[in-house]
Each structure stands twice: as C-alpha cells, then as structure tokens.
Design a protein around this motif. Structure first.
Motif, mmCIF file in Angstrom:
data_model
loop_
_atom_site.group_PDB
_atom_site.id
_atom_site.type_symbol
_atom_site.label_atom_id
_atom_site.label_comp_id
_atom_site.label_asym_id
_atom_site.label_seq_id
_atom_site.Cartn_x
_atom_site.Cartn_y
_atom_site.Cartn_z
ATOM 1 N N ILE A 55 0.908 -1.401 0.145
ATOM 2 C CA ILE A 55 -0.021 0.035 -0.062
ATOM 3 C C ILE A 55 0.914 1.599 -0.768
ATOM 4 C CG2 ILE A 55 -1.900 -1.511 0.869
ATOM 5 C CD1 ILE A 55 -1.203 0.153 3.781
ATOM 6 N N TYR A 56 0.513 2.324 -0.905
ATOM 7 C CA TYR A 56 0.625 3.760 -0.537
ATOM 8 C C TYR A 56 -0.103 4.485 0.041
ATOM 9 C CZ TYR A 56 4.201 1.663 -3.893
ATOM 10 O OH TYR A 56 4.735 0.006 -4.469
ATOM 11 N N VAL A 57 0.906 5.742 0.749
ATOM 12 C CA VAL A 57 -0.102 6.673 0.974
ATOM 13 C C VAL A 57 0.386 7.891 0.002
ATOM 14 C CG1 VAL A 57 0.069 8.629 2.885
ATOM 15 C CG2 VAL A 57 -0.027 5.995 3.645
ATOM 16 N N ALA A 58 -0.584 8.451 -0.562
ATOM 17 C CA ALA A 58 -0.712 9.266 -1.928
ATOM 18 C C ALA A 58 -1.267 10.516 -0.543
ATOM 19 C CB ALA A 58 -1.567 9.222 -2.783
ATOM 20 N N ILE A 59 -0.550 11.496 -1.093
ATOM 21 C CA ILE A 59 -0.538 12.658 -0.384
ATOM 22 C C ILE A 59 -0.739 13.601 -1.365
ATOM 23 C CG2 ILE A 59 -0.110 14.909 0.665
ATOM 24 C CD1 ILE A 59 1.623 12.766 2.485
ATOM 25 N N SER A 60 -2.186 14.806 -1.985
ATOM 26 C CA SER A 60 -2.033 15.539 -2.900
ATOM 27 C C SER A 60 -1.693 17.081 -2.114
ATOM 28 C CB SER A 60 -4.067 15.236 -2.918
ATOM 29 O OG SER A 60 -4.247 16.305 -3.856
ATOM 30 N N THR A 61 -1.014 17.566 -3.295
ATOM 31 C CA THR A 61 -0.441 19.007 -3.196
ATOM 32 C C THR A 61 -1.275 19.802 -3.962
ATOM 33 O OG1 THR A 61 1.045 18.065 -5.183
ATOM 34 C CG2 THR A 61 2.097 17.698 -2.355
ATOM 35 N N GLY A 62 -2.221 19.819 -4.328
ATOM 36 C CA GLY A 62 -2.773 20.742 -5.014
ATOM 37 C C GLY A 62 -3.624 22.311 -4.078
ATOM 38 N N LYS A 63 -2.778 22.947 -4.327
ATOM 39 C CA LYS A 63 -3.541 24.184 -3.894
ATOM 40 C C LYS A 63 -4.890 24.825 -4.031
ATOM 41 C CE LYS A 63 1.353 25.025 -2.484
ATOM 42 N NZ LYS A 63 2.479 25.945 -2.795
#
Length: 177
Positions: A167-175
């Motif tokens: 599994i991966y932890v995906a972190i969105s950096t959309g501002k």
C-alpha cells in the motif's frame, strides 16, 4: 441646512438625518444609538466566531493527540491485519503440506530401512556377503540419512506474484484559491 442633507447622512436603520458614524466594514451610516447596536451585533458575531474557533481548536487537539484513531490510519491497520492473516494462512498451509509429506517420507524411509535390516540379518546368519554388498549397504544408509536430513523431493519456492499487495499513502499537493 436640513434640505442640503443627502442620503449619505441618514441612519441606515431609522432613516433619521442624524447619521454621525460610518461603519468601515459595511459602509453604512448610523446614528449614535444604532451605531452602538451595530457594534454590539458585530461583537456578538465575533464571539460566535471565537466559540467556533475554540471548538475547532479542541477538535484539532484531539485529532493531534489521537492520530491512531484517524480513519485513514484505520485503513492501514486493516491492511496490515489482512496481510498478516494471509501470510499466516499461507505459511500454515505450507507447514501442513510439509508435515504430511515428511510423515510419508519417514514411513518410506522406515520401510527401506526395515528391508535393509532384513538383508543384513540374512547375510549375517548365512555368513554370505562380500565387499560389494558392504559398499552397497553403506551407500544405502548414506542415501537414507540424506533423504531424512534433506528430503530431495521437497523444496521451498516463492511465487513471483506478490502474496500481499503493497500500500502507498498518496498525498495530494493541490492548492486551492
């Protein structure tokens, strides 16, 4: 001078020509009494914002101190538990199969050893054996020992396909905005 008074000097509430204060936030003009009321209303709204902020701050503190209860962390915990369960189950199946085959292998070795024992008894009683017989019996014992210690028909292999998906932890950096 009353005739020269414009709409800008009228109180936004009572419409009397006593407008003395302008609210910089909403640009309305108020008489003294209504300006005090307007300020009280603004103070009440500020109080409500502060209460909401305090509640949010408390919620934030609870989340910060109890990160393990976060729903995303629970998903990781569930994945971990399920993955470990798959590994335990696969290992248990492997052990059972190994135990079953090992028991059969030991039975086969015992049968062969009993046959060898019988040959040795008969040869000893008849005093009928030669050097090649001894070499053959020694070789047979070596093979039985090897088969007992390292069964030739059993190997442990790993499948090239992953048993557990990573599994991966995906972190969105959309501002925004």
């Amino acid at each position: 001078m009353a005739a020269a008074t414009t709409d800008r000097n009228f109180c936004g509430i009572c419409r009397k020509a006593k407008g003395i204060s302008k609210c910089e936030g909403c640009s309305k003009i108020f008489c003294y009494n209504h300006f005090v009321d307007h300020r009280q209303e603004l103070n009440q709204q500020l109080d409500e914002v502060e209460v909401t902020r305090d509640i949010f701050q408390q919620t934030l503190s609870e989340h910060a101190s109890e990160l393990k209860y976060h729903s995303l962390e629970q998903q990781i915990n569930d994945w971990e538990r399920d993955s470990i369960e798959k590994i335990w189950q696969t290992a248990d199946e492997g052990r059972k199969l190994l135990l079953k085959y090992t028991a059969k292998s030991i039975t086969d070795i015992e049968i062969t050893l009993n046959q060898l024992t019988e040959q040795l008894k008969q040869s000893r009683q008849a005093n009928d054996f030669v050097e090649t017989d001894l070499c053959q019996w020694k070789e047979q014992l070596i093979q039985l020992t090897d088969e007992l210690n390292k069964p030739s028909k059993i190997t442990i292999r790993q499948d090239s396909k992953a048993l557990v998906n990573k599994i991966y932890v995906a972190i969105s950096t959309g501002k925004c905005c």
